[in-house]
Design a protein around this motif. Sequence first.
Motif, mmCIF file in Angstrom:
data_model
loop_
_atom_site.group_PDB
_atom_site.id
_atom_site.type_symbol
_atom_site.label_atom_id
_atom_site.label_comp_id
_atom_site.label_asym_id
_atom_site.label_seq_id
_atom_site.Cartn_x
_atom_site.Cartn_y
_atom_site.Cartn_z
ATOM 1 N N ASP A 1 2.318 1.648 -3.511
ATOM 2 C CA ASP A 1 1.264 2.115 -4.413
ATOM 3 C C ASP A 1 0.974 3.600 -4.208
ATOM 4 O O ASP A 1 0.764 4.347 -5.163
ATOM 5 C CB ASP A 1 -0.022 1.319 -4.201
ATOM 6 N N GLN A 2 0.977 4.037 -2.965
ATOM 7 C CA GLN A 2 0.688 5.443 -2.651
ATOM 8 C C GLN A 2 1.737 6.373 -3.251
ATOM 9 O O GLN A 2 1.408 7.377 -3.873
ATOM 10 C CB GLN A 2 0.611 5.646 -1.138
ATOM 11 N N LYS B 1 0.831 -1.209 0.000
ATOM 12 C CA LYS B 1 0.000 0.000 0.000
ATOM 13 C C LYS B 1 0.863 1.255 0.000
ATOM 14 O O LYS B 1 0.546 2.239 -0.678
ATOM 15 C CB LYS B 1 -0.937 -0.006 1.202
#
Length: 173
Positions: free
Chosen positions: A53-54, A50
Motif C-alpha cells: 500500500d505504501q 502495508k
Amino acid sequence: MATLALVLSACDSKVGGTPQAAGTPSSSPTSTTATGGSSDNPFAGMDPCKLLDQVLAGQGYPAAKRSDADAAHNCDTKKTDYGVIGLALQPGQTINEITTAPGKAVTGDVNGRPAVQERDALGGTGSCDVSMEAKPKSRATVLVTLQTAGTAEACGVANDVSSKVERLLPANG
C-alpha cells in the motif's frame, strides 16, 4: 525506471533451480528504512500489505489484501481492467528457488540488491516477477500480471515497484 529495466533485462545469466509456487507507477515511499528482522527472518514485524500500500499510494489501487496463495506472506491488490500487483515476503526461500521457467529468468539487481526477473512466469504474456535477495536466504518478490498490456509493460511496472520496495527492506549487510 529505464536504468533498472536495463540492469535486469541486459543480463543473460540463466537461473536454474526447482520451480516453486510463489504465493506495480510513480510515487516515492515515505520511509527509506525498514524495521529490523530477526536473524532467521529478515521480515519479522513487516506487513507485506502495508508495504505494498505504501509504495502504490496515489496510484488508484485499493488496499492490498492477503493473497489466497500463502496468505501468511503474500498480499495483492487489483486495479479493475488493468491488473494485479502482489508482494511476497518469504523467509527461508532464495531468489533462485522462485523461478517457474528457468529459461525466462535473468539475474541482475535492484538498487544494488541481487535480484532475478522472470518474464511471463505464469506462461502467458502480461506477467513479470522480480525477486530480491534478503539475507539470510530469504526473498521479497513483486508479482505483476496485467490484463490489457504485454510483458514489457508488466516488467516496467514490476521494476518500478521493486525499486520502491527494495528501499524499505532490511539491509543485506
